[in-house]
Structure formats: structure tokens, C-alpha cells
Design a protein around this motif. Structure first.
Motif, PDB file in Angstrom:
ATOM      1  N   ASP A   6     -41.699   0.443 -30.283  1.00 47.75           N
ATOM      2  CA  ASP A   6     -40.798  -0.383 -29.476  1.00 47.75           C
ATOM      3  C   ASP A   6     -41.588  -1.448 -28.706  1.00 47.75           C
ATOM      4  N   VAL A   7     -42.758  -1.072 -28.200  1.00 50.77           N
ATOM      5  CA  VAL A   7     -43.610  -2.019 -27.476  1.00 50.77           C
ATOM      6  C   VAL A   7     -44.084  -3.140 -28.403  1.00 50.77           C
ATOM      7  N   LEU A   8     -44.318  -2.782 -29.672  1.00 53.91           N
ATOM      8  CA  LEU A   8     -44.874  -3.729 -30.641  1.00 53.91           C
ATOM      9  C   LEU A   8     -43.801  -4.273 -31.585  1.00 53.91           C
ATOM     10  N   ARG A  12     -40.575  -9.048 -29.932  1.00 57.23           N
ATOM     11  CA  ARG A  12     -41.415  -9.273 -28.757  1.00 57.23           C
ATOM     12  C   ARG A  12     -42.528 -10.285 -29.033  1.00 57.23           C
ATOM     13  N   ARG A  13     -42.579 -10.795 -30.253  1.00 52.83           N
ATOM     14  CA  ARG A  13     -43.600 -11.795 -30.574  1.00 52.83           C
ATOM     15  C   ARG A  13     -43.299 -13.113 -29.859  1.00 52.83           C
ATOM     16  N   SER A  14     -44.360 -13.762 -29.386  1.00 55.08           N
ATOM     17  CA  SER A  14     -44.216 -15.055 -28.721  1.00 55.08           C
ATOM     18  C   SER A  14     -45.575 -15.729 -28.693  1.00 55.08           C
ATOM     19  N   PHE A  34     -51.137 -10.868 -31.972  1.00 57.15           N
ATOM     20  CA  PHE A  34     -51.549  -9.521 -31.579  1.00 57.15           C
ATOM     21  C   PHE A  34     -50.655  -8.465 -32.214  1.00 57.15           C
ATOM     22  N   LEU A  35     -49.340  -8.634 -32.097  1.00 56.63           N
ATOM     23  CA  LEU A  35     -48.426  -7.653 -32.671  1.00 56.63           C
ATOM     24  C   LEU A  35     -48.555  -7.613 -34.185  1.00 56.63           C
ATOM     25  N   THR A  36     -48.633  -8.782 -34.808  1.00 54.39           N
ATOM     26  CA  THR A  36     -48.760  -8.820 -36.261  1.00 54.39           C
ATOM     27  C   THR A  36     -50.044  -8.134 -36.715  1.00 54.39           C
ATOM     28  N   THR A  37     -51.135  -8.326 -35.973  1.00 55.85           N
ATOM     29  CA  THR A  37     -52.403  -7.704 -36.345  1.00 55.85           C
ATOM     30  C   THR A  37     -52.354  -6.198 -36.156  1.00 55.85           C
ATOM     31  N   ALA A  38     -51.652  -5.723 -35.130  1.00 56.43           N
ATOM     32  CA  ALA A  38     -51.483  -4.278 -34.957  1.00 56.43           C
ATOM     33  C   ALA A  38     -50.739  -3.684 -36.148  1.00 56.43           C
ATOM     34  N   TRP A  39     -49.673  -4.353 -36.598  1.00 59.83           N
ATOM     35  CA  TRP A  39     -48.948  -3.858 -37.781  1.00 59.83           C
ATOM     36  C   TRP A  39     -49.869  -3.838 -39.004  1.00 59.83           C
ATOM     37  N   LYS A  40     -50.600  -4.929 -39.204  1.00 58.86           N
ATOM     38  CA  LYS A  40     -51.474  -5.029 -40.371  1.00 58.86           C
ATOM     39  C   LYS A  40     -52.576  -3.971 -40.335  1.00 58.86           C
ATOM     40  N   THR A  41     -53.064  -3.666 -39.123  1.00 58.56           N
ATOM     41  CA  THR A  41     -54.057  -2.606 -39.001  1.00 58.56           C
ATOM     42  C   THR A  41     -53.454  -1.260 -39.399  1.00 58.56           C
ATOM     43  N   ALA A 187     -61.303   3.354 -23.751  1.00 58.83           N
ATOM     44  CA  ALA A 187     -61.186   4.548 -24.587  1.00 58.83           C
ATOM     45  C   ALA A 187     -60.434   5.688 -23.913  1.00 58.83           C
ATOM     46  N   SER A 188     -60.398   5.726 -22.578  1.00 56.62           N
ATOM     47  CA  SER A 188     -59.748   6.854 -21.915  1.00 56.62           C
ATOM     48  C   SER A 188     -58.235   6.690 -21.951  1.00 56.62           C
ATOM     49  N   PRO A 189     -57.487   7.799 -21.940  1.00 53.16           N
ATOM     50  CA  PRO A 189     -56.025   7.705 -21.935  1.00 53.16           C
ATOM     51  C   PRO A 189     -55.490   6.880 -20.774  1.00 53.16           C
ATOM     52  N   ALA A 190     -56.089   7.028 -19.584  1.00 48.93           N
ATOM     53  CA  ALA A 190     -55.595   6.286 -18.415  1.00 48.93           C
ATOM     54  C   ALA A 190     -55.823   4.792 -18.574  1.00 48.93           C
ATOM     55  N   VAL A 191     -56.994   4.401 -19.069  1.00 43.26           N
ATOM     56  CA  VAL A 191     -57.284   2.979 -19.254  1.00 43.26           C
ATOM     57  C   VAL A 191     -56.379   2.389 -20.330  1.00 43.26           C
ATOM     58  N   LEU A 192     -56.157   3.121 -21.404  1.00 48.07           N
ATOM     59  CA  LEU A 192     -55.266   2.618 -22.447  1.00 48.07           C
ATOM     60  C   LEU A 192     -53.847   2.454 -21.913  1.00 48.07           C
ATOM     61  N   ALA A 193     -53.377   3.430 -21.128  1.00 44.05           N
ATOM     62  CA  ALA A 193     -52.019   3.351 -20.589  1.00 44.05           C
ATOM     63  C   ALA A 193     -51.886   2.215 -19.590  1.00 44.05           C
ATOM     64  N   ALA A 194     -52.810   2.154 -18.616  1.00 44.48           N
ATOM     65  CA  ALA A 194     -52.679   1.192 -17.524  1.00 44.48           C
ATOM     66  C   ALA A 194     -53.219  -0.185 -17.868  1.00 44.48           C
ATOM     67  N   GLY A 195     -54.253  -0.238 -18.707  1.00 46.16           N
ATOM     68  CA  GLY A 195     -54.911  -1.500 -18.973  1.00 46.16           C
ATOM     69  C   GLY A 195     -54.476  -2.220 -20.224  1.00 46.16           C
ATOM     70  N   VAL A 196     -53.887  -1.481 -21.169  1.00 49.56           N
ATOM     71  CA  VAL A 196     -53.469  -2.079 -22.443  1.00 49.56           C
ATOM     72  C   VAL A 196     -51.960  -1.987 -22.636  1.00 49.56           C
ATOM     73  N   ILE A 197     -51.413  -0.776 -22.554  1.00 48.27           N
ATOM     74  CA  ILE A 197     -49.991  -0.598 -22.853  1.00 48.27           C
ATOM     75  C   ILE A 197     -49.127  -1.159 -21.735  1.00 48.27           C
ATOM     76  N   ALA A 198     -49.531  -0.959 -20.473  1.00 46.55           N
ATOM     77  CA  ALA A 198     -48.730  -1.482 -19.360  1.00 46.55           C
ATOM     78  C   ALA A 198     -48.566  -3.002 -19.440  1.00 46.55           C
ATOM     79  N   PRO A 199     -49.626  -3.770 -19.655  1.00 47.17           N
ATOM     80  CA  PRO A 199     -49.411  -5.213 -19.812  1.00 47.17           C
ATOM     81  C   PRO A 199     -48.492  -5.555 -20.981  1.00 47.17           C
ATOM     82  N   LEU A 200     -48.606  -4.811 -22.083  1.00 47.03           N
ATOM     83  CA  LEU A 200     -47.722  -5.069 -23.215  1.00 47.03           C
ATOM     84  C   LEU A 200     -46.268  -4.795 -22.846  1.00 47.03           C
TER      85      LEU A 200
END
Length: 238
Positions: A6-8, A12-14, A34-41, A187-200
Motif C-alpha cells: 500500500d505504501v508503494l 503514489r508515484r510523483s 523509487f517506487l518503480t525500482t522497488a517493484w523491479k527489485t 538496518a535496524s527495525p526502528a531505523v527502517l520504520a522511522a527513517g524510511v517507511i515513515a517518510p514514505l
């Protein structure tokens, strides 16, 4: 939002900035790329045999490739482990190309190097493989209860990481105009949640700053504690 799919999501592309990282080359991704590259990965991992419940081992760095690999794996319901031991047993192993030789990789593990094209033909090249994949959402459906991250102590599901991300959005008062600066190797769950997923989730952007310590905070704004106990604090806030 119930899963990282849902996040990706396509709608949500822009052209808004999504991720920035300095390094051997400067990496700039808008939401479209970014979203397209995540799908392709995810599609590359799927082609290499990654399915729901499979393990993907990643050697992290403050670069886009490990982040996108984690997100792509999550779209398949695969479980990512960062910082694997020297003896790697996983369905796929992703590392900087110049570090692949440091690991004893089990037979049957798909090995992918990023940052440079591996000389050994037994290893796939992340950039080349991702570039050639279809720009569509991977075929494996994900559910909120699918575990997608294992830090050695706990397996975190889509729902767990999204709860942490949504809490961070509130704590940081994130808006689409904000940039979250992330220190460490992401790499940590907290950093991924707060630093990557939260901005997304908020439509904001992430800047990978590297360094030795795990940190996350809005540029010129509030920071959030991503030390041990982050998810306990999330649970306590509910």
C-alpha cells in the motif's frame, strides 16, 4: 495502509523527492523512480526464486540498494535479515560487490552484488538485473501478518513496521515537505520504520547520511529515539 504494498502503490508515484544518498555516486530518487525500482527489485528477487517466507540476507550500507532490496523483498512476503553471519544460508544474498568474497555462501543461494558489476559470472549484478526487470508490482500478494524483517530477536511483520512508521509520522509531525535525515547503515527495525517507511507514508523524503550511529530526525527539526525499545514505545502509545 495495511502492508508495504500500500505504501508503494502505483497511485503514489510523483515527481516529489523520495530518497537522497551521497557516496561513490550521488543517488537521487523521486517517488516515481523509487517506487518503480522497488517493484523491479522485487521482480528480480522473484525471478531468482524468492517467495513468501523465503529469507533474503543483506549486507547494509547507507545506499539506496539495500533499502530497495528490503522493500522489494517485503512485497514478496520474504523475510529480510541484515548483517548476516559469514556463513550465509538464504534464498538470496545481497552485498556490496567488493565484499562478496568475505562470505561463505551456501549452494543454491542467489548472490547479487551492488555498486559494481561482479567479475564472477556466478554473481548477479544488482543494477543490471533491476534495470532489466518489468516496472510492475511483483506477483506475490503480501498480508499484514507476513513477517518481513528478522533482527535475530524478533520477526517483524508488515503491520509491526507500519505501526512504527505511523507512530513516527505523528511524533515527528511529518509532512510531505519534510526530509528525514537517517544516520547509520539503515538496518535496524526502528531505523527502517522511522527513517524510511515513515517518510514514505507521509510523502516526505529520506536522506541517508551514513556515519556510525543509528539516528532519525527531520532536517532542522525534531528527532526520534530509534534505540532499543522503540517498538515497545510504539505499543505503549496505543
Amino acid at each position: 495502509m495495511q502492508t508495504l504494498a500500500d505504501v508503494l502503490a502505483r497511485d503514489r508515484r510523483s515527481d516529489a523527492p523520495a530518497l537522497f544518498a551521497e557516496g561513490p555516486t550521488t543517488q537521487r530518487y523521486d517517488y516515481r523512480r523509487f517506487l518503480t525500482t522497488a517493484w523491479k527489485t522485487g521482480n528480480l528477487l522473484h525471478k531468482l526464486g524468492v517467495r513468501t517466507g523465503a529469507e533474503v540476507a543483506i549486507v547494509p550500507s547507507a545506499r539506496a540498494q539495500p533499502v530497495l532490496t528490503f522493500l522489494g523483498a517485503s512485497l514478496l512476503g520474504a523475510v529480510t535479515t541484515f548483517d548476516p553471519s559469514r556463513e550465509v544460508e538464504a534464498r538470496a544474498f545481497v552485498a556490496p560487490t567488493d565484499r562478496l568474497g568475505e562470505y561463505d555462501i551456501a549452494p543454491g543461494t542467489a548472490t547479487i552484488g551492488y555498486g559494481a558489476d561482479p567479475e564472477n559470472p556466478a554473481h548477479d549484478y544488482w543494477e543490471g538485473g533491476v534495470w532489466s526487470e518489468n516496472p510492475t508490482m511483483p506477483p506475490e500478494p503480501a498480508t499484514p501478518s507476513d513477517p518481513i524483517l528478522d533482527d535475530g530477536d524478533r520477526r517483524y511483520t508488515h503491520a509491526d513496521l507500519l505501526a512504527g512508521a505511523e507512530w513516527a509520522v505523528d511524533e515527528l509531525a511529518l509532512t510531505a515537505e519534510d526530509t528525514v535525515s537517517v544516520g547509520g547503515r539503515v538496518a535496524s527495525p526502528a531505523v527502517l520504520a522511522a527513517g524510511v517507511i515513515a517518510p514514505l507514508v507521509a510523502g516526505a523524503s529520506t536522506r541517508l547520511d551514513g556515519g556510525d550511529g543509528d539516528t532519525a530526525g527531520v532536517v532542522d527539526g525534531a528527532s526520534i529515539d530509534v534505540s532499543d525499545g522503540f517498538f515497545e514505545r510504539v505499543e505503549a502509545s496505543r
